[in-house]
Design an enzyme around this catalytic site. Structure first.
Site, mmCIF file in Angstrom:
data_model
loop_
_atom_site.group_PDB
_atom_site.id
_atom_site.type_symbol
_atom_site.label_atom_id
_atom_site.label_comp_id
_atom_site.label_asym_id
_atom_site.label_seq_id
_atom_site.Cartn_x
_atom_site.Cartn_y
_atom_site.Cartn_z
ATOM 1 N N ASP A 278 -10.277 17.035 -5.020
ATOM 2 C CA ASP A 278 -10.975 16.459 -3.868
ATOM 3 C C ASP A 278 -11.376 17.520 -2.846
ATOM 4 O OD1 ASP A 278 -10.211 14.221 -5.254
ATOM 5 O OD2 ASP A 278 -9.562 13.104 -3.497
ATOM 6 N N ARG B 116 1.309 14.933 9.036
ATOM 7 C CA ARG B 116 -0.101 15.068 9.413
ATOM 8 C C ARG B 116 -0.313 15.728 10.769
ATOM 9 N NH1 ARG B 116 0.042 15.175 4.685
ATOM 10 N NH2 ARG B 116 -0.746 13.545 3.328
ATOM 11 N N ASP C 219 -4.250 8.318 6.589
ATOM 12 C CA ASP C 219 -4.306 9.739 6.926
ATOM 13 C C ASP C 219 -5.557 10.120 7.708
ATOM 14 O OD1 ASP C 219 -1.847 10.410 5.978
ATOM 15 O OD2 ASP C 219 -2.536 11.174 4.054
ATOM 16 N N SER D 53 -0.711 8.888 -7.691
ATOM 17 C CA SER D 53 -0.913 10.105 -6.908
ATOM 18 C C SER D 53 0.359 10.397 -6.126
ATOM 19 C CB SER D 53 -2.098 9.940 -5.946
ATOM 20 O OG SER D 53 -1.832 8.920 -4.997
#
Length: 409
Positions: A15, A95, A124, A176
């Protein structure tokens, strides 16, 4: 939108590799690929090489492990933060530290824009962008997943092949995952069906409780102002201490969690988590609080825990309200000093001993034996006063209103 230079939060996966190339072409400007080392297992040399090969002007890898433990994990655990009663916020806490370093790099490198690889359906994107805004609202924010037309894995692979971006020829995992010092998370794929049990081979940080040692492990954790500072009598710095907690808990099958949570963006999501050291730390911390924290202080603090956890989960780490709550949480920890002995056994961690020089637990008050500090007859008036409204209510409901007047005579 005119952009001069972009700093991309980069992992080296498909990605963000595609995003790196796409940004360079779409905005015709230099792109710096930035990766944060917060404890995930990664070949950083390979990440750097791939970033340069994909077109990054520069690849910056920042080791943030120490800061992550000291400035994000420990503050949250001083607050006993937990989302919806079970989730220990492993991704949510990661994050803001990634975003903070990203903005520091942007300033240092003269970039005027930041970008991330979060999709338009997850939490996110909110966490990254609220952090960007909360630190430096002058930076432009680019979220490719919300603007481009590469909206499937097939399109990503085609783009990668057309631009000579390596696509690993490996068996695709049926889920994932995302890892850091605090936890590893699994979602998507086979896990999207909440009836499907996670495969045992998926877990990476913990052994199964069934395969854990048949003999319990004991560990003594020392705290100062709510933070762990030592194990088994040995003072330790935060990072090695937390790594050791991960090891001890993981070996004993502690910290697995399978839940369906409510995302901030409005949908439910099934996730599986391993948070070994965090699960152990929170249990020990709460055990020490039972003897060192005043009852009313604890009740007020506990009433704020869910609000604090919601703020962290939803991306408001760099908000005045989270900072206000942090100040309150930290003030409650001034007396949380002492040692807790924990018993680890086949997926369970139990406090079996706690001690503190500031303990509010006094054996001579609590004993059932004869004592000189507590007059048991004092309880009579205490019970009568607390029972007064109950007695009036009972008389009223039973239709004996007349007796209420006599009750006051």
């Amino acid at each position: 939108m005119g952009v001069k230079k972009i700093v991309l939060a980069y992992s080296g996966g498909l990605d963000t590799s595609v995003i790196l190339k796409w940004l360079a072409e779409e905005y015709n400007c230099p792109v710096i690929a930035y990766a944060a080392d917060i404890g995930q297992k990664e070949d950083w040399d390979a990440v750097r090489e791939k970033g340069i090969a994909t077109g990054a002007e520069k690849v910056i890898i920042s080791d943030l492990q120490k800061e992550f433990v000291e400035d994000y994990i420990f503050p949250a655990f001083r607050a006993n933060a937990i989302y919806e009663g079970t989730y220990l916020l492993g991704t949510s806490l990661a994050r803001p530290i990634i975003a903070k370093e990203q903005i520091r790099i942007a300033k240092e490198e003269g970039a005027d824009a930041v970008s991330h690889g979060a999709t338009g359906k997850g939490n996110d994107q909110v966490r990254f962008e609220l952090a960007y805004i909360g630190i430096d609202p002058t930076l432009k924010i680019i979220a490719p997943w919300r603007t481009w037309d590469l909206n499937s894995r097939q399109k990503l692979v085609e783009f990668a092949k057309n631009h000579e971006i390596p696509v690993p020829v490996t068996k695709e995992k049926p889920y994932s995952s995302d890892e850091n010092l605090l936890h590893i998370s699994f979602e998507g794929g086979m896990l999207e069906d909440p009836w499907t049990e996670p495969d045992e081979g998926m877990y990476q940080l913990t052994v199964s409780p069934e395969a854990a040692p048949d003999k319990p492990t004991y560990v003594e954790i020392e705290f100062s102002n709510g933070d762990p500072i030592g194990l088994d009598g040995e003072k330790m710095d935060p990072l090695p201490l937390f790594l050791r907690l991960n090891e001890l808990a993981g070996t004993n099958g502690i910290g697995r969690l399978d839940l369906v949570e409510n995302r901030f963006v409005g949908m439910k999501s099934r996730g599986v988590y391993e948070t070994p050291g965090g699960t152990l730390l929170r249990a020990a911390h709460m055990a020490l609080e039972t003897i060192t924290m005043d009852r009313e202080v604890m009740r007020i603090r506990d009433s704020l825990v869910q609000r604090y956890a919601d703020l962290v989960y939803n991306g408001f780490w760099f908000s005045p309200e989270r900072e206000l709550l942090q100040t309150t949480m930290d003030a409650s920890q001034k007396t949380v000093n002492g040692v807790v002995r924990m018993k680890l056994y086949k997926g369970n961690c139990t406090a079996v001993g706690r001690k503190s020089v500031q303990s509010l637990y006094q054996e001579n008050f609590a004993t059932f034996e004869e004592d000189d500090v507590y007059d048991q007859s004092d309880a009579t008036g205490f019970i009568r006063l607390n029972g007064l409204r109950l007695k009036i209510n009972a008389l009223q409901k039973s239709g004996l209103e007349g007796r209420i007047a006599n009750y006051y005579d």
